[in-house]
Design an enzyme around this catalytic site. Structure first.
Site, PDB file in Angstrom:
ATOM      1  N   HIS A   1       3.110   7.853  -4.005  1.00  0.00           N
ATOM      2  CA  HIS A   1       2.664   7.317  -2.719  1.00  0.00           C
ATOM      3  C   HIS A   1       2.004   8.419  -1.899  1.00  0.00           C
ATOM      4  CE1 HIS A   1       2.615   4.133   0.267  1.00  0.00           C
ATOM      5  NE2 HIS A   1       3.054   4.973   1.186  1.00  0.00           N
TER       6      HIS A   1
ATOM      7  N   HIS B   1      -0.338   4.323   6.341  1.00  0.00           N
ATOM      8  CA  HIS B   1      -0.293   4.243   4.878  1.00  0.00           C
ATOM      9  C   HIS B   1      -0.271   2.777   4.463  1.00  0.00           C
ATOM     10  CE1 HIS B   1       4.264   3.477   4.505  1.00  0.00           C
ATOM     11  NE2 HIS B   1       4.010   3.497   5.804  1.00  0.00           N
TER      12      HIS B   1
ATOM     13  N   CYS C   1      -2.242   2.485  -1.808  1.00  0.00           N
ATOM     14  CA  CYS C   1      -2.066   3.673  -0.965  1.00  0.00           C
ATOM     15  C   CYS C   1      -3.131   4.735  -1.214  1.00  0.00           C
ATOM     16  CB  CYS C   1      -0.668   4.245  -1.147  1.00  0.00           C
ATOM     17  SG  CYS C   1      -0.303   4.923  -2.791  1.00  0.00           S
TER      18      CYS C   1
END
Length: 256
Positions: free
Chosen positions: A210, A222, A158
């Site tokens: 994240h 993402h 990510c």
């Protein structure tokens, strides 16, 4: 202090000096670094771009002089702009390079590592682009599989995704999500966000784990299983395939 440069396509950067250790990052072609420690097989390095540290196999990089290290740090940052491309050296040996690879000492179509010249004829990214290009650049990675520590079109995590997208557009982010969350300006509400802003998400312990890039109409792109597009709301990321929330929103930040 010794210095080095990656002369291969994509090299694993490991947590510990062993082939079985966790890959925490990758070093792509043209990235230069300080060598902090060196044993018979492994070197502990610190990347010049983001100060990230880890262990790299001694067979997977070349030594460079301090002069070249400083020169690479000061020169215009030129990056390969094709998803996958290749370079050829003086002997017509071919090396593939990924999107975001650094093009050291670029002059015309020639790049240089020590005494080896390489021919590169692909697209070059070397300008600070408008914020509107962030999401456009992110689309290049759509459906790239998730890979812990990855930052290439063959696998990406990510924060490797957000860092590489921003880098290609001329902006520097740190490597990990929790580090990137220390940068930028905090936004109070989702409604204030613009395409290209970053949203950060934490776990049950409150640790940011994240990050994703905000798009129009409360969508987010993402890396989760693959680089994908989901919905973003005040709770977090709503996965459009499972119809469930997958990540809990912590903070939204603006960098541009």
């Amino acid at each position: 202090m010794p210095f080095g440069i990656c002369n291969l396509s994509i090299v694993p950067l490991r947590l510990e000096p062993t082939d079985t250790s966790e890959m925490v990052n990758q070093v792509v072609f043209g990235e230069h670094f300080e060598v902090l420690e060196k044993t018979k097989k492994w070197s502990k390095i610190r990347l010049a771009f983001d100060n990230y540290e880890g262990f790299i196999d001694n067979k997977q990089y070349e030594d460079i002089s301090e002069k070249d290290y400083q020169g690479l740090s000061l020169e215009t940052k030129n990056y390969a702009g094709e998803l996958i491309d290749f370079i050829t050296d003086n002997n017509n040996n071919l090396t593939t390079i990924p999107l975001g690879a650094k093009l050291p000492f670029l002059k015309g179509n020639s790049i240089q590592i020590n005494n080896t010249s390489y021919l590169y004829e692909g697209k070059v990214c070397n300008q600070q682009l408008p914020k509107s290009t962030i999401v456009e650049t992110a689309f290049l990675f759509l459906n790239v599989p998730y890979l812990w520590g990855g930052k290439s079109p063959f696998g990406i995590d990510c924060s490797g995704f957000t860092q590489t997208v921003y880098k290609l557009c001329g902006y520097n982010l740190l490597r990990d999500a929790k580090e990137q969350a220390t940068q930028g300006e905090v936004l109070s509400f989702i409604e204030e966000s613009e395409p290209g802003d970053l949203a950060f998400f934490d776990n049950e312990e409150g640790v940011i784990t994240h990050v994703g890039i905000i798009m129009n109409d409360y969508n987010i792109i993402h890396a989760h299983g693959k680089v994908r597009i989901d919905k973003l709301d005040h709770s977090g990321i709503y996965n459009v395939d499972t119809n469930q929330h997958s990540h809990k929103l912590r903070v939204i930040k603006r960098f541009i």
